[in-house]
Scaffold this motif. Structure first.
Motif, PDB file in Angstrom:
ATOM      1  N   THR A 115     118.850-107.766  47.316  1.00 21.83           N
ATOM      2  CA  THR A 115     120.194-107.990  46.796  1.00 21.83           C
ATOM      3  C   THR A 115     121.181-107.132  47.562  1.00 21.83           C
ATOM      4  O   THR A 115     120.793-106.193  48.261  1.00 21.83           O
ATOM      5  N   LEU A 116     122.460-107.445  47.418  1.00 20.66           N
ATOM      6  CA  LEU A 116     123.491-106.677  48.112  1.00 20.66           C
ATOM      7  C   LEU A 116     123.564-105.241  47.606  1.00 20.66           C
ATOM      8  O   LEU A 116     123.800-104.321  48.379  1.00 20.66           O
ATOM      9  N   THR A 117     123.347-105.027  46.296  1.00 18.69           N
ATOM     10  CA  THR A 117     123.369-103.645  45.783  1.00 18.69           C
ATOM     11  C   THR A 117     122.189-102.851  46.325  1.00 18.69           C
ATOM     12  O   THR A 117     122.311-101.666  46.622  1.00 18.69           O
ATOM     13  N   GLY A 118     121.043-103.505  46.491  1.00 16.77           N
ATOM     14  CA  GLY A 118     119.885-102.821  47.064  1.00 16.77           C
ATOM     15  C   GLY A 118     120.132-102.415  48.497  1.00 16.77           C
ATOM     16  O   GLY A 118     119.761-101.327  48.937  1.00 16.77           O
ATOM     17  N   ALA A 150     123.086-101.849  49.816  1.00 14.31           N
ATOM     18  CA  ALA A 150     124.077-100.773  49.814  1.00 14.31           C
ATOM     19  C   ALA A 150     123.417 -99.435  49.490  1.00 14.31           C
ATOM     20  O   ALA A 150     123.741 -98.414  50.098  1.00 14.31           O
ATOM     21  N   ARG A 151     122.490 -99.435  48.559  1.00 14.07           N
ATOM     22  CA  ARG A 151     121.779 -98.191  48.217  1.00 14.07           C
ATOM     23  C   ARG A 151     120.954 -97.692  49.391  1.00 14.07           C
ATOM     24  O   ARG A 151     120.894 -96.507  49.663  1.00 14.07           O
ATOM     25  N   ARG A 191     121.570 -98.220  52.589  1.00 10.95           N
ATOM     26  CA  ARG A 191     122.492 -97.671  53.592  1.00 10.95           C
ATOM     27  C   ARG A 191     122.925 -96.263  53.220  1.00 10.95           C
ATOM     28  O   ARG A 191     122.977 -95.377  54.060  1.00 10.95           O
ATOM     29  N   LYS A 192     123.243 -96.056  51.938  1.00 10.34           N
ATOM     30  CA  LYS A 192     123.667 -94.732  51.473  1.00 10.34           C
ATOM     31  C   LYS A 192     122.533 -93.720  51.645  1.00 10.34           C
ATOM     32  O   LYS A 192     122.742 -92.590  52.085  1.00 10.34           O
TER      33      LYS A 192
END
Length: 194
Positions: A35-38, A40-41, A43-44
């Motif tokens: 998912t996109l939130t996964g 993003a996490r 990348r962070k």
């Protein structure tokens, strides 16, 4: 960083495959796309893991470590015995033990209900005696202090010890303080440490 890029390229390729093969049945329905939130996490996380570490010379005043106590290091002297003036003196130590015990035990009442009780006294007295003996500044000596207390009466007690030591440098001092109701025996060993 590489994981995130690989996952993004996998996501992109899976989108391309889905648009081209909409008519074909799904190959493996158990594997789901990230998912996109996964993403993003991830990348962070990779940004925090790939941050450069701060060198010790770049630490700011806020992050400065408080001063540490550095022990003195002495160079070897290759002496096998202490100077005459710093040698363990049994007579001086015996006088010192007597000076420490006399004020504490002259008015002491030996009973289980006394304050401090005999068990506490046998724990406190060695510390007091060792602190005073260390003020005599015997160079390179290590000390062991044993205290035993008991009721005076028809009892008989024998204290003995065996030691393996250098008879020229190592020695011990024994002092017994007696009263009507109790005795207190202090044995202090002085061991030369090269």
């Amino acid at each position: 960083m590489y994981i995130v890029d690989a996952m993004l390229s996998q996501k992109q390729s899976s989108v391309d495959i889905d648009t081209e093969e909409e008519d074909s049945p799904p190959r493996n329905s158990n594997i789901s796309a990230p998912t996109l939130t996964g993403v993003a996490r991830l990348r962070k996380l990779t940004k925090t893991l790939t941050k450069p570490r701060i060198e010790s010379s770049v630490i700011s005043e806020k992050e400065a470590v408080p001063e540490m106590v550095i022990e003195k290091k002495y160079e070897p002297t290759y002496r096998m015995e202490p100077d005459r003036s710093k040698r363990f003196s049994p007579a001086r130590v015996k006088d010192l033990i007597k000076a420490v015990l006399s004020p504490l035990l002259d008015n002491y009442e030996y009973s289980v209900n006394s304050t401090p009780n005999p068990a506490e006294m046998t724990l406190r007295l060695p510390d007091l005696i060792l602190k005073q003996v260390k003020t005599l500044e015997f160079e390179r000596y290590k000390f062991v202090c044993l205290v035993s207390m008991g009721s005076a009466g028809d009892n008989s007690v024998r204290l003995s010890s065996r030691c393996l030591w250098d008879t020229n440098l190592d020695t011990c001092v024994t002092y017994t303080h007696t009263d009507k109701t109790f005795y207190c025996t202090v044995t202090l060993y002085g061991l030369y440490h090269e």
